[in-house]
Scaffold this motif. Structure first.
Motif, mmCIF file in Angstrom:
data_model
loop_
_atom_site.group_PDB
_atom_site.id
_atom_site.type_symbol
_atom_site.label_atom_id
_atom_site.label_comp_id
_atom_site.label_asym_id
_atom_site.label_seq_id
_atom_site.Cartn_x
_atom_site.Cartn_y
_atom_site.Cartn_z
ATOM 1 N N ASN A 104 -12.813 -2.495 0.878
ATOM 2 C CA ASN A 104 -12.621 -1.106 0.049
ATOM 3 C C ASN A 104 -11.824 -1.302 -0.005
ATOM 4 O OD1 ASN A 104 -15.128 0.427 -0.256
ATOM 5 N ND2 ASN A 104 -15.224 0.412 1.250
ATOM 6 N N VAL A 105 -10.961 0.191 -0.996
ATOM 7 C CA VAL A 105 -9.786 0.501 -0.970
ATOM 8 C C VAL A 105 -9.419 1.247 0.013
ATOM 9 C CG1 VAL A 105 -10.290 0.610 -3.703
ATOM 10 C CG2 VAL A 105 -11.271 2.951 -2.411
ATOM 11 N N ASN A 106 -7.925 0.980 0.084
ATOM 12 C CA ASN A 106 -6.788 1.778 0.530
ATOM 13 C C ASN A 106 -6.954 1.291 2.615
ATOM 14 O OD1 ASN A 106 -5.910 3.293 -1.292
ATOM 15 N ND2 ASN A 106 -7.322 4.941 -1.241
ATOM 16 N N VAL A 107 -7.366 0.240 2.551
ATOM 17 C CA VAL A 107 -7.833 -0.087 4.357
ATOM 18 C C VAL A 107 -6.719 -1.077 4.306
ATOM 19 C CG1 VAL A 107 -10.414 -0.418 4.171
ATOM 20 C CG2 VAL A 107 -8.958 -3.151 3.097
ATOM 21 N N GLY A 108 -5.418 -1.218 3.651
ATOM 22 C CA GLY A 108 -4.751 -2.212 4.184
ATOM 23 C C GLY A 108 -4.449 -3.375 4.116
ATOM 24 N N LYS A 109 -5.061 -3.900 2.742
ATOM 25 C CA LYS A 109 -5.597 -4.884 2.463
ATOM 26 C C LYS A 109 -3.943 -5.328 2.084
ATOM 27 C CE LYS A 109 -8.246 -4.916 -0.309
ATOM 28 N NZ LYS A 109 -8.364 -3.510 -0.921
ATOM 29 N N SER A 110 -2.622 -4.675 0.614
ATOM 30 C CA SER A 110 -1.127 -5.258 0.955
ATOM 31 C C SER A 110 -0.583 -5.609 1.980
ATOM 32 C CB SER A 110 -1.880 -4.853 -0.570
ATOM 33 O OG SER A 110 -2.244 -4.225 -1.345
ATOM 34 N N SER A 111 -0.603 -4.377 3.003
ATOM 35 C CA SER A 111 0.446 -4.569 3.450
ATOM 36 C C SER A 111 0.414 -5.402 4.339
ATOM 37 C CB SER A 111 0.646 -3.572 4.370
ATOM 38 O OG SER A 111 -1.247 -3.222 5.349
ATOM 39 N N VAL A 112 -1.411 -6.140 4.537
ATOM 40 C CA VAL A 112 -1.399 -7.212 5.425
ATOM 41 C C VAL A 112 -1.039 -9.117 4.691
ATOM 42 C CG1 VAL A 112 -3.159 -9.304 6.786
ATOM 43 C CG2 VAL A 112 -2.779 -6.169 7.140
ATOM 44 N N GLY A 113 -1.583 -8.873 3.410
ATOM 45 C CA GLY A 113 -0.325 -9.938 2.886
ATOM 46 C C GLY A 113 1.147 -9.793 2.963
ATOM 47 N N CYS A 196 -14.571 -0.954 -3.800
ATOM 48 C CA CYS A 196 -14.888 0.441 -4.335
ATOM 49 C C CYS A 196 -13.489 0.529 -5.114
ATOM 50 C CB CYS A 196 -15.698 1.620 -3.052
ATOM 51 S SG CYS A 196 -16.931 1.007 -2.063
ATOM 52 N N SER A 197 -13.468 0.110 -5.936
ATOM 53 C CA SER A 197 -12.332 -0.109 -6.582
ATOM 54 C C SER A 197 -12.273 1.367 -7.316
ATOM 55 C CB SER A 197 -12.516 -0.824 -7.373
ATOM 56 O OG SER A 197 -10.618 -0.081 -7.933
ATOM 57 N N VAL A 198 -10.868 2.307 -8.341
ATOM 58 C CA VAL A 198 -11.731 2.694 -9.052
ATOM 59 C C VAL A 198 -11.931 2.689 -10.424
ATOM 60 C CG1 VAL A 198 -8.925 3.835 -8.294
ATOM 61 C CG2 VAL A 198 -9.039 2.357 -9.858
ATOM 62 N N THR A 199 -11.695 1.729 -10.913
ATOM 63 C CA THR A 199 -13.118 1.097 -11.520
ATOM 64 C C THR A 199 -14.427 0.126 -11.271
ATOM 65 O OG1 THR A 199 -12.310 -0.713 -12.747
ATOM 66 C CG2 THR A 199 -11.290 2.029 -13.215
ATOM 67 N N LYS A 200 -15.731 0.400 -11.823
ATOM 68 C CA LYS A 200 -16.535 -0.603 -11.561
ATOM 69 C C LYS A 200 -16.443 -2.387 -11.855
ATOM 70 C CE LYS A 200 -21.766 -1.896 -12.145
ATOM 71 N NZ LYS A 200 -21.531 -3.000 -12.230
ATOM 72 N N GLN A 201 -15.466 -2.169 -13.813
ATOM 73 C CA GLN A 201 -14.506 -3.407 -13.419
ATOM 74 C C GLN A 201 -14.083 -3.959 -12.346
ATOM 75 O OE1 GLN A 201 -12.318 -4.057 -16.613
ATOM 76 N NE2 GLN A 201 -12.793 -5.584 -16.850
ATOM 77 N N ASN A 202 -12.541 -3.186 -11.492
ATOM 78 C CA ASN A 202 -12.857 -4.104 -10.918
ATOM 79 C C ASN A 202 -12.675 -4.568 -9.557
ATOM 80 O OD1 ASN A 202 -10.632 -3.967 -12.398
ATOM 81 N ND2 ASN A 202 -9.160 -1.943 -11.140
ATOM 82 N N GLY A 203 -13.703 -3.880 -9.261
ATOM 83 C CA GLY A 203 -15.175 -4.081 -7.851
ATOM 84 C C GLY A 203 -15.305 -5.577 -8.170
ATOM 85 N N ASP A 204 -16.071 -5.359 -9.426
ATOM 86 C CA ASP A 204 -16.681 -6.581 -10.108
ATOM 87 C C ASP A 204 -16.071 -7.796 -9.698
ATOM 88 O OD1 ASP A 204 -19.296 -5.235 -9.870
ATOM 89 O OD2 ASP A 204 -19.164 -4.741 -11.978
ATOM 90 N N LEU A 205 -14.640 -7.228 -9.916
ATOM 91 C CA LEU A 205 -13.733 -8.197 -9.921
ATOM 92 C C LEU A 205 -13.657 -9.399 -8.309
ATOM 93 C CD1 LEU A 205 -12.137 -10.546 -11.665
ATOM 94 C CD2 LEU A 205 -10.550 -8.062 -11.373
ATOM 95 N N ALA A 206 -13.295 -8.461 -7.993
ATOM 96 C CA ALA A 206 -13.239 -8.544 -6.747
ATOM 97 C C ALA A 206 -14.295 -9.234 -6.096
ATOM 98 C CB ALA A 206 -12.984 -7.282 -5.127
ATOM 99 N N THR A 220 -11.121 -4.226 7.171
ATOM 100 C CA THR A 220 -11.834 -2.600 7.330
ATOM 101 C C THR A 220 -10.713 -2.050 8.305
ATOM 102 O OG1 THR A 220 -13.325 -1.421 8.347
ATOM 103 C CG2 THR A 220 -13.566 -2.980 9.512
ATOM 104 N N THR A 221 -10.812 -0.608 8.857
ATOM 105 C CA THR A 221 -9.872 0.222 9.045
ATOM 106 C C THR A 221 -10.571 0.639 10.194
ATOM 107 O OG1 THR A 221 -10.808 2.260 8.291
ATOM 108 C CG2 THR A 221 -9.096 1.039 6.815
#
Length: 591
Positions: A104-113, A196-206, A220-221
């Protein structure tokens, strides 16, 4: 400090092992490709050397079959080239484990990477983050970061170097981009928009991009692990046979403490007990939702902030408490132990599938091909059919012996009768050559008709068949009768004088005296009273039947040698070459 470096060094060593395993496997795959192509090319050259000199129905069929095999081997090579060249080109991900961070968004994916890359962002809580120099001291030089645009036009799609030297947190939530880097050649880490991105397109892309992943880090958090939508996505991932590692991020808390009379907030880890409970909860919640038990699903609790603080403070205890040593060890083990299984299954299956298609036939890429097994079966059927034909010919030849015998005897008797007429004049006639010629002619005529019908050929030639010479001692001669009789001959013989007067006459007048006698003698007269035709006929009957059996056998042997032998030899050679080809390419299968 030394121990923190050792954690990272061990992780990098495992990534290097994974990279080396994949390199070795790629070398095997490339070698297998070349060996298969080379084996087919050698097969093609070998069958081009096979020649057929006979000119009959089966030799023509075999010549056509040979041409078909030659053409098909060329088609195999072309299909393999097209199949290999047409597959997706080797990209920057193919020689490394592609890890997609999913969640999901805001679970810290980028910070882990960013932490795995050994970089820090200039934003956020800079008071607990180490500087760039400290990160390079532990992790080495930062990798290059890239972006991959999957939403633009085909021309716009593709990888480009990112302007940022880190994952910009929240950036991919508002763009249709995938961010990634490759660490130590063996691990490509990607950061995708949240499900669960801000746009459905981005969520589908993931969700779409995770299809390409070799491994998924499902983030997850700790505050709310295993939410309903996350459980659904985990279920989908396992249905796609993806290797999944659940990472429960933000597994920390702030504890109030007094320092120098001031109340401060201190970052500390959640207790081991709490972490175990949340890890167990996440696994059990998924198993409940999926309705299955997943033995290899691991969940690990981590705190990115604690890890960064431990590095900044050079505090091994803080780094241990962050959970990242456990995470790095698990991730490294998965990569080093399962790299080939994770990454090489597709290219390995491609090689194995290509080998199976070459052997069994089917589709090679977009081309339909006939497989080795089918060709071998066709050739075995040809041999089987020829064997049945030969058995049918042998039966027909055996069944024809009475007919041949009858026709031969009719002509032989006619010849004997002609010779018998000559015998009445006292002439002898030797019939051996003539009778042998009759047997040769009649046998060939009858068997040509029989074999022509079986072989469906108008004309059957017996090349190299010798003239039959089995008949001997067939000489027709006259028979003679002898008659004895007495013959009387009158002959005069000189005699001596008898009496006085004959003596005086003989002495004075020189007179010679004779006497007549009748002499008898026995005389034998011979004359033709017949011939031996009857005896020769009986002898011919005895010899002809036996010799015809022998000659029919000789004709069959000649047919086998002149008609079938070369064809059978070439077919067996061809089967052998197909078998060698099959054995050669089967050896290239990857386990």
């Amino acid at each position: 400090m030394k121990e923190i470096k050792q954690y990272i060094r061990n992780f990098d060593e495992q990534i290097e092992i994974a990279h080396q395993q994949m390199q070795n496997t790629f070398l095997k795959i490339s070698t297998a490709d070349e060996n298969i192509r080379s084996a087919i090319q050698n097969f093609q050259k070998n069958i081009e050397k096979l020649t057929i000199t006979n000119d009959n129905r089966y030799s023509k069929e075999l010549q056509n079959f040979l041409r078909k095999c030659q053409n098909n081997s060329q088609e195999w090579c072309a299909s393999i080239d097209a199949f290999i060249d047409g597959r997706e080109f080797v990209n920057q991900f193919e020689r490394s484990i592609l890890v997609v961070v999913f969640g999901n968004v805001n679970v810290g994916k980028s910070s882990v990477g960013n932490l795995i890359a050994g970089v820090v962002t200039p934003d956020g809580k800079n008071d607990i983050k180490p500087d760039k120099e400290r990160m390079e001291e532990y992790f080495g030089p930062a990798p290059e970061f890239y972006e991959y645009d999957l939403a633009g036009s085909k021309k716009a799609q593709g990888a480009r170097k990112s302007e940022n030297l880190y994952f910009k947190e929240g950036y991919v939530e508002t763009t249709a981009n995938i961010q990634y880097y490759t660490r130590n050649k063996g691990l490509t880490w990607t950061d995708s928009p949240g499900i669960c991105s801000v746009t459905k397109q981005n969520g589908d892309l993931a969700k779409k991009y995770v299809e390409f992943a070799d491994m998924v880090i499902f983030v997850t958090t700790s505050s709310s692990p295993a939410k309903f939508d996350e459980l659904q996505e985990l279920k989908n991932l396992f249905s796609k046979k993806k290797k999944v590692l659940i990472l429960i991020n933000k597994s920390d808390k702030n504890r109030k403490d007094e320092v120098d009379g001031k109340i401060i907030s201190i970052l500390c880890p959640k207790s081991d007990e709490d972490r175990k409970k949340q890890e167990q909860y996440a696994k059990e919640a998924f198993e409940r939702e999926a309705g299955i038990e997943v033995s290899d699903l691991d969940a690990i609790s981590v705190s990115t902030l604690l890890a960064l603080k431990g590095i900044k403070d050079q505090n091994v205890q803080e780094f241990d408490n962050s959970g990242f040593p456990r995470f790095l060890k698990k991730l490294g083990e998965i990569c080093s132990k399962n790299a080939v299984e994770l990454k090489m299954s597709a290219p390995r299956n491609r090689i194995n599938s290509m080998i199976d298609e070459l052997i069994k036939g089917g589709s090679l890429g977009e081309r339909k091909i006939v497989g080795i097994s089918e060709y071998k079966e066709q050739m075995r059927q040809m041999l089987k059919e020829m064997q049945q034909i030969k058995e049918g010919m042998a039966k027909a030849a055996n069944d024809s012996i009475p007919q041949i015998t009858t026709q031969v005897m009719n002509e032989v008797i006619a010849s004997i009768q002609d010779a018998s007429q000559n015998a009445r004049s006292g002439k002898k006639t030797l019939l051996d050559t003539q009778m042998n010629a009759i047997i040769t002619k009649v046998t060939i005529e009858v068997l040509q008709e029989q074999f022509g019908s079986i072989l469906q050929e108008e004309s059957i030639k017996f090349n190299g068949l010798p003239q039959f010479k089995g008949i001997s001692g067939m000489e027709i001669m006259p028979t003679m009768e002898n008659i004895s009789r007495t013959v009387y001959d009158v002959r005069e013989y000189a005699r001596a004088p008898q009496g006085l007067l004959e003596h005086l006459e003989h002495w004075i007048l020189k007179t010679n005296f004779t006497e007549t006698k009748i002499i008898s003698r026995e005389v034998t007269d011979s004359f033709v009273n017949g011939d031996n035709a009857s005896a020769i006929t009986d002898k011919a009957i005895q010899q002809v039947h036996t010799t015809i059996i022998d000659y029919v056998k000789a004709v069959m042997e000649n047919m086998h040698r002149e008609y079938f032998s070369e064809i059978e030899r070439v077919i067996k050679q061809l089967i052998e070459k197909f078998q060698l080809l099959e054995e050669s390419i089967i050896k290239e299968k990857l386990i």
